[in-house]
Write a protein that holds these residues in place. Structure first.
Motif, PDB file in Angstrom:
ATOM      1  N   GLU A  85       0.783  -1.226  -0.106  1.00 35.44           N
ATOM      2  CA  GLU A  85       0.003  -0.024  -0.074  1.00 35.44           C
ATOM      3  C   GLU A  85       0.673   1.283  -0.033  1.00 35.44           C
ATOM      4  OE1 GLU A  85      -3.178   1.529  -0.587  1.00 35.44           O
ATOM      5  OE2 GLU A  85      -3.747  -0.376   0.200  1.00 35.44           O
ATOM      6  N   ALA A  86       1.919   1.091   0.419  1.00 39.15           N
ATOM      7  CA  ALA A  86       2.890   2.141   0.912  1.00 39.15           C
ATOM      8  C   ALA A  86       3.900   2.466  -0.374  1.00 39.15           C
ATOM      9  CB  ALA A  86       3.589   2.074   2.220  1.00 39.15           C
ATOM     10  N   PHE A  87       4.666   1.236  -0.835  1.00 40.93           N
ATOM     11  CA  PHE A  87       5.867   1.559  -1.622  1.00 40.93           C
ATOM     12  C   PHE A  87       5.316   0.460  -2.949  1.00 40.93           C
ATOM     13  CE2 PHE A  87       7.513   1.643   2.749  1.00 40.93           C
ATOM     14  CZ  PHE A  87       7.599   3.284   2.719  1.00 40.93           C
ATOM     15  N   GLY A  88       4.095  -0.224  -3.110  1.00 36.49           N
ATOM     16  CA  GLY A  88       4.101  -0.859  -4.358  1.00 36.49           C
ATOM     17  C   GLY A  88       4.223  -2.296  -4.161  1.00 36.49           C
ATOM     18  N   THR A  89       3.746  -3.066  -4.963  1.00 41.94           N
ATOM     19  CA  THR A  89       3.803  -4.604  -4.869  1.00 41.94           C
ATOM     20  C   THR A  89       5.164  -5.120  -4.922  1.00 41.94           C
ATOM     21  OG1 THR A  89       3.064  -5.017  -7.041  1.00 41.94           O
ATOM     22  CG2 THR A  89       1.471  -5.113  -5.659  1.00 41.94           C
TER      23      THR A  89
END
Length: 515
Positions: A85-89
């Motif tokens: 959610e913060a830095f991508g999958t």
């Protein structure tokens, strides 16, 4: 203080709510283990300083940050969801991979303790110590117990759950209480102690760098609290009661670790402390003092059963979370295979192969203690990378998603999050750096080889998820699992740049190929 579950009304009916003390006990049982106490007993009374330091800079921050992330983003995926959610999958996958692989690397160390416990079932302590120090004995017992735990997991949660419940009680709770009680009685009886209890000994000499290197491993004592954060949703008024439960659990955990560690130091001189034997030796010495030597073999059996229960729980736990993410297109098909009970046999078999290879270190390295220390430190390094990502995600999402509903928020607004999350980041960075320094208290062979193994191990195990992520294929995704995975917030908002564009790549390609 509410100590019993209660039902609270809700529009959809009644829900069983967990009391403060119940949640505290769940948190204690999730992280308390006795096997690492001998390592810290080498510090004497100053071990209490390290335990308290690690609780302030790690245990409490992990608990509070994980609770906020759990209540804000309760969807399937756990740490994958939070970091993603913060830095991508890509980094979300790294986080959940590290959570799984560190537990995989951890198995040989905890199973070494099981092997030693089994060795001490015999009546002759000198013979037991000699057997437990034999590399080949340790290797055989580690593999036997590990694969037994894996086969039990193949039978599903009903079998593994029962073993975990009773094993925790018999192999951890009762021995911990007994060790602390015997240590306190031994001290109160005026016996000569093998450590100094002078108040001035509480604070270590921090000018001596060697005094804090081995203490970095204490952070792993408190690892795993983020997994119990899921229960915050089951607490009535979590904003008020969850911090209470965390405080109670923290005090109890620190007390068990401090008093248990000191009890070992009371009866075994520092120069004779052995990382894999001293807990059993301490029990034998206490039982001899209290004139119940026949309890020694029984305690060894209890501790071995406790380790089996812990391993059974961890064999199936993190690997189950990895399976959920993997089936959404992040793991190759052979790692997604399950049996008729839904058990992740593909991941468990791969996990078993890694454990088997790592266990061979016990016959390659100079001693069991050396292998134990190296693998323990590699576990800490990998787990701390995951925690660094989690703390950073907690802070970042306070800015990026400030309006996302959270039934629990770290009080104090952004300052409060920076204070708690910042303490966690700082403590994790300190422990991460110190984990590469060879401890002077333990023979590890060549310092250069020791550090080299840790660096190579870190690069290999932390690099694999990036390779897997880059090799993703559309056919890896299971449409049913993709449908169950709720989109990330940045996907719904149509933002995230390259990170968003790369997310769910496999599932999107699967949809288009089916059309």
């Amino acid at each position: 203080m509410n100590q019993t579950p209660k039902k609270t009304g809700s529009p959809g009916g009644s829900a069983l709510k967990m009391g403060v003390f119940t949640l505290a006990m769940i948190n204690v049982s999730a992280i308390v283990s006795l096997r690492g106490l001998p390592a810290e007993s080498t510090y004497g009374l100053s071990s209490a300083f390290y335990y308290i330091f690690a609780a302030i800079f790690f245990l409490i921050p992990v608990s509070l940050v994980a609770a906020e992330l759990t209540t804000g983003w309760p969807q399937k995926g756990g740490v994958f969801r939070w970091v993603g959610e913060a830095f991508g999958t890509r980094f979300g996958f790294l986080a959940i991979w590290l959570q799984w692989i560190e537990s995989t690397i951890w198995f040989p160390t905890v199973l070494t303790f099981a092997a030693v416990s089994i060795a001490f079932v015999g009546p002759n302590q000198s013979w037991d110590e000699a057997v437990s120090a034999n590399d080949y004995y340790v290797l055989i017992m580690v593999l036997l117990v590990y694969w037994a735990a894996t086969l039990l997991n193949f039978r599903g949660m009903s079998m593994s759950g029962a073993i975990t419940k009773w094993g925790t009680l018999i192999g951890t709770v009762i021995p911990a209480a007994l060790l602390v009680l015997m240590g306190l009685v031994y001290w109160a009886s005026g016996n000569a102690l093998d450590i100094s209890m002078a108040p001035g000994e509480f604070f270590p000499d921090l000018t001596n760098f060697n005094n804090i290197v081995l203490a970095a491993s204490i952070f792993l004592f408190y690892a795993g609290m983020e997994m119990s954060a899921v229960h915050v949703k089951d607490v009535d008024n979590p904003g008020r009661n969850y911090p209470k439960a965390i405080f109670i659990a923290s005090v109890m955990t620190v007390a068990i670790f401090v008093l248990g560690t000191l009890a070992i130091g009371f009866i075994i001189p520092e120069s004779q402390i052995n990382l894999v034997q001293s807990l059993l030796v301490a029990f034998d010495k206490f039982f001899a003092y209290f004139e119940v030597p026949w309890l020694g073999p029984a305690m060894a059996v209890c501790l071995a059963f406790g380790v089996l229960a812990q391993v059974v729980a961890w064999v199936g736990g993190p690997s189950k979370g990895l399976l959920q993410v993997g089936c959404a297109g992040y793991l190759p098909p052979f790692m997604q295979k399950t049996n008729k009970r839904g058990v992740q046999v593909g991941i468990l078999l791969l996990q078993g192969g890694v454990v088997t290879l790592l266990s061979i270190f016990f016959v390659v390295l100079p001693s069991v203690q050396t292998a134990y220390q190296i693998i323990s430190q590699l576990t800490i390094i990998l787990y701390l990378i995951m925690y660094l990502l989690m703390f950073a995600a907690g802070i970042y999402l306070r800015y990026r998603e400030p309006d996302t509903p959270r039934s629990f928020r770290i009080p104090g607004g952004k300052f409060g999050m920076w204070l708690v999350g910042g303490l966690g980041l700082l403590g994790s960075v300190i422990a991460f750096v110190l984990s590469f320094v060879p401890p002077s208290q333990i023979p590890v062979g060549s310092p250069a080889v020791y550090v080299g193994i840790l660096i190579v191990g870190m690069l290999v195990f932390a690099g694999i998820p990036f390779i897997i992520y880059a090799m993703r294929r559309p056919e890896w995704a299971d449409p049913r699992s993709v449908a169950e995975f709720e989109p990330f917030g940045w996907e719904k908002a149509g933002r995230g740049g390259a990170s968003a564009a790369s997310s769910h790549h496999a599932s999107q390609n699967t949809d288009s190929s089916e059309q």
